[in-house]
Design an enzyme around this catalytic site. Structure first.
Site, PDB file in Angstrom:
ATOM      1  N   CYS A  40    -109.205  -7.983  50.165  1.00  0.00           N
ATOM      2  CA  CYS A  40    -109.626  -9.078  50.265  1.00  0.00           C
ATOM      3  C   CYS A  40    -108.697 -10.222  49.583  1.00  0.00           C
ATOM      4  O   CYS A  40    -108.471 -10.975  51.019  1.00  0.00           O
ATOM      5  CB  CYS A  40    -110.681  -9.255  48.225  1.00  0.00           C
ATOM      6  SG  CYS A  40    -112.029  -9.489  48.190  1.00  0.00           S
ATOM      7  N   HIS A  45    -112.918  -3.981  49.622  1.00  0.00           N
ATOM      8  CA  HIS A  45    -112.109  -3.273  48.777  1.00  0.00           C
ATOM      9  C   HIS A  45    -111.837  -2.043  48.404  1.00  0.00           C
ATOM     10  O   HIS A  45    -112.167  -1.348  48.379  1.00  0.00           O
ATOM     11  CB  HIS A  45    -112.830  -4.082  47.146  1.00  0.00           C
ATOM     12  CG  HIS A  45    -112.841  -5.530  47.508  1.00  0.00           C
ATOM     13  ND1 HIS A  45    -111.413  -4.848  45.788  1.00  0.00           N
ATOM     14  CD2 HIS A  45    -113.188  -6.319  47.564  1.00  0.00           C
ATOM     15  CE1 HIS A  45    -111.640  -7.047  45.956  1.00  0.00           C
ATOM     16  NE2 HIS A  45    -112.534  -7.259  46.537  1.00  0.00           N
ATOM     17  N   GLU A  51    -110.087  -0.014  46.439  1.00  0.00           N
ATOM     18  CA  GLU A  51    -110.155   0.440  45.243  1.00  0.00           C
ATOM     19  C   GLU A  51    -111.390   1.025  44.922  1.00  0.00           C
ATOM     20  O   GLU A  51    -111.729   2.381  43.532  1.00  0.00           O
ATOM     21  CB  GLU A  51    -109.195  -0.367  44.789  1.00  0.00           C
ATOM     22  CG  GLU A  51    -110.281  -1.423  44.729  1.00  0.00           C
ATOM     23  CD  GLU A  51    -109.940  -2.251  45.234  1.00  0.00           C
ATOM     24  OE1 GLU A  51    -110.867  -3.406  44.666  1.00  0.00           O
ATOM     25  OE2 GLU A  51    -109.798  -2.544  46.223  1.00  0.00           O
TER      26      GLU A  51
END
Length: 227
Positions: free
Chosen positions: A114, A209, A211
């Protein structure tokens, strides 16, 4: 057991509350170290520091992640501040740009997530769109949208050649690509969703993202390159 590669991950500096404390803290959402660990690496937090120390820090790492976070200061890419641009994070900008430059100079595998992708673009002379619509579902809520990898790209080699739904939360995006960077994926509206730097090293940025999801492919690519 062979040593796992050491993956540095950049962090926030924010005031935070936990138990009885409210103090300035080096913060990193737990999804980042968990993703590094699940992909076979050991995560090391890299809070903002003097940029002069960045090359030495990177020299001790096997791989580097520039994490998501606040908007990049528009002065870093020669633009006037748009009213919709978020607050400055000057110390983090300086530190992370120095980390990126050190990683590129040393050939240390690099993953930008990002904001990290945006900073990679800025580090190589690119510019950003300061506000776009359609990539934030609601404030503080991660949404999802579809990205389509570019055939033959590193990104496609990791996530597959077909369109894939990814976790997303961003209101800024790559505008003019930095020197040497090529797109690795696009959103349906044409927004560049991944960038990569062809050459002997390994440098990839993704606008989404990973994660916040369960797909290990992007981080596994970094860990494999760092092994």
């Amino acid at each position: 057991m062979a040593d796992r590669p050491l993956i540095g991950v950049s962090t926030y500096l924010e005031t935070a509350r936990w138990r009885v404390w409210e103090l300035e803290a080096a913060l990193l959402p737990v999804g980042y170290p968990r993703l590094v660990q699940a992909a076979g690496g050991v995560a090391a937090m890299l809070p903002p520091d003097d940029p002069a120390y960045a090359a030495g820090a990177v020299a001790r790492l096997d791989g580097l992640v520039i994490a998501g976070g606040p908007d990049v200061d528009p002065s870093r890419y020669g633009a006037e501040r748009d009213p919709r641009c978020g607050p400055e994070a000057r110390a983090r900008d300086s530190w992370e740009l120095a980390l990126i430059e050190a990683a590129l100079a040393s050939g240390t595998p690099l993953l930008g997530i990002c904001r990290g992708m945006q900073l990679l673009n800025v580090a190589l002379g690119g510019t950003l769109v300061q506000d776009i619509d359609g990539h934030v579902e609601a404030v503080a809520v991660f949404g999802r949208h579809v990205v389509k990898p570019v055939p033959g790209s590193v990104c496609a080699g990791l996530v597959g050649a077909e369109a894939v739904s990814v976790p997303t939360y961003h209101h800024q995006a790559v505008d003019r690509l930095g020197a040497g960077l090529v797109p690795g994926a696009y959103a349906e509206d044409g927004t560049v969703e991944a960038v990569e730097l062809p050459g002997p090293g390994w440098a990839l940025g993704v606008q989404w993202h990973p994660e916040m999801g369960v797909d290990l492919s992007v981080m596994a690519g970094l860990v494999a390159a760092s092994s």
